[in-house]
Design an enzyme around this catalytic site. Structure first.
Site, mmCIF file in Angstrom:
data_model
loop_
_atom_site.group_PDB
_atom_site.id
_atom_site.type_symbol
_atom_site.label_atom_id
_atom_site.label_comp_id
_atom_site.label_asym_id
_atom_site.label_seq_id
_atom_site.Cartn_x
_atom_site.Cartn_y
_atom_site.Cartn_z
ATOM 1 C CB ALA A 108 -10.065 47.702 76.672
ATOM 2 N N GLY B 91 -9.306 48.363 71.257
ATOM 3 C CA GLY B 91 -10.766 48.287 71.227
ATOM 4 C C GLY B 91 -11.401 49.464 70.496
ATOM 5 C CD GLU C 105 -10.317 44.655 69.089
ATOM 6 O OE1 GLU C 105 -10.106 45.204 70.191
ATOM 7 O OE2 GLU C 105 -10.292 43.429 68.933
ATOM 8 C CD GLU D 156 -5.455 45.275 70.975
ATOM 9 O OE1 GLU D 156 -4.705 45.497 69.985
ATOM 10 O OE2 GLU D 156 -6.679 45.511 70.959
HETATM 11 C C1 HXC Z 1 -6.183 53.609 80.046
HETATM 12 C C2 HXC Z 1 -5.258 55.278 78.785
HETATM 13 C C3 HXC Z 1 -5.359 54.497 77.622
HETATM 14 C C4 HXC Z 1 -5.925 53.193 77.739
HETATM 15 C C5 HXC Z 1 -4.463 56.378 77.084
HETATM 16 N N1 HXC Z 1 -4.701 56.442 78.420
HETATM 17 N N2 HXC Z 1 -4.845 55.196 76.591
HETATM 18 N N3 HXC Z 1 -5.678 54.844 79.972
HETATM 19 N N4 HXC Z 1 -6.322 52.802 78.963
HETATM 20 N N5 HXC Z 1 -6.111 52.389 76.704
HETATM 21 C C6 HXC Z 1 -4.430 57.528 79.334
HETATM 22 C C7 HXC Z 1 -2.944 57.646 79.662
HETATM 23 O O1 HXC Z 1 -2.601 56.724 80.682
HETATM 24 C C8 HXC Z 1 -2.857 59.080 80.130
HETATM 25 O O2 HXC Z 1 -3.345 59.161 81.427
HETATM 26 C C9 HXC Z 1 -3.842 59.791 79.228
HETATM 27 O O3 HXC Z 1 -4.727 58.786 78.726
HETATM 28 C C10 HXC Z 1 -3.167 60.454 78.030
HETATM 29 O O4 HXC Z 1 -2.418 59.474 77.345
HETATM 30 P P1 HXC Z 1 -0.880 59.693 76.923
HETATM 31 O O5 HXC Z 1 -0.284 58.369 76.705
HETATM 32 O O6 HXC Z 1 -0.190 60.593 77.906
HETATM 33 O O7 HXC Z 1 -1.048 60.494 75.545
HETATM 34 P P2 HXC Z 1 -0.128 60.447 74.263
HETATM 35 O O8 HXC Z 1 1.316 60.493 74.644
HETATM 36 O O9 HXC Z 1 -0.660 61.519 73.362
HETATM 37 O O10 HXC Z 1 -0.380 59.011 73.605
HETATM 38 C C11 HXC Z 1 -1.675 58.661 73.122
HETATM 39 C C12 HXC Z 1 -1.737 57.129 72.842
HETATM 40 C C13 HXC Z 1 -1.271 56.356 74.099
HETATM 41 C C14 HXC Z 1 -0.856 56.804 71.640
HETATM 42 C C15 HXC Z 1 -3.204 56.840 72.485
HETATM 43 O O11 HXC Z 1 -1.991 56.857 75.250
HETATM 44 C C16 HXC Z 1 -1.462 54.860 74.009
HETATM 45 O O12 HXC Z 1 -0.652 54.186 73.370
HETATM 46 N N6 HXC Z 1 -2.492 54.346 74.677
HETATM 47 C C17 HXC Z 1 -2.708 52.915 74.834
HETATM 48 C C18 HXC Z 1 -3.199 52.280 73.540
HETATM 49 C C19 HXC Z 1 -3.406 50.771 73.689
HETATM 50 O O13 HXC Z 1 -2.463 50.047 74.029
HETATM 51 N N7 HXC Z 1 -4.618 50.311 73.429
HETATM 52 C C20 HXC Z 1 -4.989 48.905 73.562
HETATM 53 C C21 HXC Z 1 -5.642 48.651 74.888
HETATM 54 S S1 HXC Z 1 -6.072 46.926 75.066
HETATM 55 P P3 HXC Z 1 -2.555 59.961 82.603
HETATM 56 O O14 HXC Z 1 -3.350 59.677 83.832
HETATM 57 O O15 HXC Z 1 -1.163 59.426 82.626
HETATM 58 O O16 HXC Z 1 -2.604 61.396 82.158
HETATM 59 C C22 HXC Z 1 -7.501 46.769 74.184
HETATM 60 C C23 HXC Z 1 -8.069 45.348 74.098
HETATM 61 C C24 HXC Z 1 -9.541 45.339 73.855
HETATM 62 O O17 HXC Z 1 -8.053 47.666 73.644
HETATM 63 C C25 HXC Z 1 -10.096 43.973 74.053
HETATM 64 C C26 HXC Z 1 -11.478 43.932 74.669
HETATM 65 C C27 HXC Z 1 -11.498 43.848 76.147
#
Ligand code: HXC
Length: 257
Positions: free
Chosen positions: A65, A108, A111, A131
């Site tokens: 998400a 997500g 998921e 998460e």
């Molecule tokens: C918003 C995101 C994002 C996310 C990545 N980006 N994941 N933006 N939400 N979930 C954005 C980053 O901010 C960045 O934007 C750009 O994408 C590139 O990401 P980087 O981190 O620079 O790339 P990299 O170093 O290659 O790492 C990739 C990654 C990492 C490992 C996927 O981005 C990451 O850990 N993302 C978050 C994963 C996460 O925590 N997911 C769970 C979310 S909660 P900018 O603008 O800086 O370039 C969830 C709950 C669901 O899913 C429940 C239902 C509601």
């Protein structure tokens, strides 16, 4: 229909949805989530489509998400906007949906992939529920589906310890159907979907519904659900055609009735 965060096309009888927010690793903002399910529901209602594939890009299927969109949200907003309920629309899709996963399938994204009916993964696919590292837990079914698919111990490790599964591990643990080289993962998923789309449609639909019943209920109730799906198939022209074709040693010609 014009979409802003996804791309859609049909390839033969396969409906293809490509998540298209590469600048955000295909993180699901509200718009993308709505568009994804609008597109899947449209394909579900299109009689020229027999199965669907959802994919991202080589680097990211979806990174979960959109954290930026929900970072400041209150519980009230999360509840009134039905932020997690929105993901349940996948459960209403009657045709088979295959996730073609390359790169990150996190939060997500993971998921959603495991909510699909089958998964084709590229060798670079990585599945995880990070998460916990941002102070929450999976909300789109991850705790429940991973526990059912992988068992308690590994689900606990993924959800509590942010254990990420490689494609090879996901295959070993039964989370994905097949792993293919990155150059061919989408074609492999589409070929897989074409194979499904070439089968008797009502039988495919009943098969999906029956297998899903196993995740919902007891064995006794599940067996009843299977029977409820099995018997009515004998009212279809495709059942008559399928069995006749077997006896006549020829390929069946399905008409979907
Ligand atoms: C918003 C995101 C994002 C996310 C990545 N980006 N994941 N933006 N939400 N979930 C954005 C980053 O901010 C960045 O934007 C750009 O994408 C590139 O990401 P980087 O981190 O620079 O790339 P990299 O170093 O290659 O790492 C990739 C990654 C990492 C490992 C996927 O981005 C990451 O850990 N993302 C978050 C994963 C996460 O925590 N997911 C769970 C979310 S909660 P900018 O603008 O800086 O370039 C969830 C709950 C669901 O899913 C429940 C239902 C509601």
């Amino acid at each position: 229909m014009t979409y802003t965060t996804i791309l859609t096309e049909t390839r033969g009888k396969v409906g293809l949805v490509t998540l298209n927010r590469p600048q955000a690793m295909n993180a699901f903002n509200s718009t993308m989530l709505t568009e994804l399910f609008d597109a899947l529901e449209a394909f579900d209602n299109d009689e020229n489509v027999g199965a669907m594939v959802v994919t991202g890009n080589e680097k990211a299927f979806a990174a979960g998400a959109d954290i930026k969109e929900m970072a400041e949200a209150s519980p009230f907003e999360m509840i009134t906007q039905g932020r997690v309920e929105k993901w349940d629309r996948i459960r209403g899709i009657k045709k088979v949906v295959i996730a073609a996963v390359s790169g990150w399938a996190l939060g997500g994204g993971c998921e959603f992939a495991i909510s699909c009916d089958m998964i084709v993964a590229s060798e670079s696919a990585k599945f995880g529920q990070p998460e916990i590292t941002i102070g929450v837990i999976p909300g789109a079914g991850g705790t429940q589906r991973l526990a059912r698919l992988l068992g308690k111990q590994l689900a606990m490790e993924m959800v509590i310890n942010n254990r990420t599964l490689t494609a090879a591990e996901a295959l070993q643990f039964g989370l994905v159907n097949r792993v293919v080289p990155i150059t061919g993962y989408l074609d492999a998923a589409i070929a897989f979907a074409e194979e499904i789309a070439s089968r008797a449609p009502m039988a495919v639909r009943m098969a999906k519904d029956s297998v899903n019943a196993a995740f919902e209920t007891t064995l006794t109730e599940g067996l009843k659900a299977e029977k409820r799906n099995f018997y009515p198939l004998f009212s279809t022209e495709d059942q008559k055609e399928g069995m006749k074709a077997f006896i006549e040693k020829r390929k069946a010609n399905w008409n979907g009735k």
